[in-house]
Design an enzyme around this catalytic site. Structure first.
Site, PDB file in Angstrom:
ATOM      1  CB  ILE A 166       5.445  -8.156  -8.326  1.00 40.81           C
ATOM      2  CG1 ILE A 166       5.774  -7.845  -9.795  1.00 40.81           C
ATOM      3  CG2 ILE A 166       6.067  -9.490  -7.895  1.00 40.81           C
ATOM      4  CD1 ILE A 166       7.253  -7.664 -10.094  1.00 40.81           C
ATOM      5  CD  GLU A 167      -1.045  -8.849  -5.395  1.00 38.63           C
ATOM      6  OE1 GLU A 167      -0.903  -8.690  -4.157  1.00 38.63           O
ATOM      7  OE2 GLU A 167      -1.756  -8.107  -6.082  1.00 38.63           O
ATOM      8  CG  ASP A 168       4.780 -10.333   0.375  1.00 39.64           C
ATOM      9  OD1 ASP A 168       5.360 -11.435   0.209  1.00 39.64           O
ATOM     10  OD2 ASP A 168       4.954  -9.624   1.379  1.00 39.64           O
ATOM     11  N   PRO A 169       4.387 -13.005  -2.085  1.00 35.90           N
ATOM     12  CG  PRO A 169       6.262 -14.270  -2.695  1.00 35.90           C
ATOM     13  CD  PRO A 169       5.760 -12.848  -2.562  1.00 35.90           C
ATOM     14  CE1 TYR A 170       6.942 -14.874   5.617  1.00 38.28           C
ATOM     15  CE2 TYR A 170       4.723 -14.416   6.384  1.00 38.28           C
ATOM     16  CZ  TYR A 170       6.005 -14.854   6.626  1.00 38.28           C
ATOM     17  OH  TYR A 170       6.350 -15.289   7.881  1.00 38.28           O
TER      18      TYR A 170
END
Length: 143
Positions: A113-117
């Site tokens: 789950i990629e960091d969406p920042y």
């Protein structure tokens, strides 16, 4: 259960509440670093949650040694988190937490789950959808 994401924490809390089992869980989230301690989640993440009818009052905190003793599960988003959590856990004598990727529960097999920042609103929505799938599967397996 501790999660390494305020979105995942809010999603799991809502699912557990809706299923009538929230009192069987201690649900929290924490970061592996001390960056942004006591801050609210990213405004884009909060907006995404609100869009789906979920509110959260979460404030950022760092994972502590006690977490490895008090939580049965610590679920994280990517391999960097997993590596850092396993490193910290080794410093805690007799810890019993099971440290896993939340994505390992994804029926669509999207492990990370990629960091969406650094992304867009669309990236926050993708994280939300992954968290919904994974939290639903985790809750079904552990209820």
């Amino acid at each position: 259960m501790a999660l390494k994401s305020p979105i995942a924490e809010a999603v799991f809390r809502k699912m557990a509440t809706d299923a009538g089992v929230v009192d069987k869980w201690v649900i929290d989230s924490g970061a592996t670093s001390d960056w942004n301690i006591d801050s609210s989640p990213d405004a884009r993440g909060l907006a995404c949650l609100r869009k789906h009818g979920i509110e959260t009052s979460h404030r950022a905190r760092q994972v502590t040694k006690d977490d490895f003793m008090s939580f049965d599960y610590i679920l994280c988003m990517d391999e960097n988190n997993l590596s850092e959590l396993n490193r910290k856990a080794k410093l805690v004598k007799n810890h019993h937490s099971k440290i896993e990727l939340l994505g390992s529960y994804d029926p669509q097999k999207q492990l990370i789950i990629e960091d969406p920042y650094y992304g867009s609103d669309k990236d926050f929505e993708k994280v939300y959808e992954q968290c919904v799938r994974c939290c639903k599967a985790f809750l079904e397996m552990n209820s």
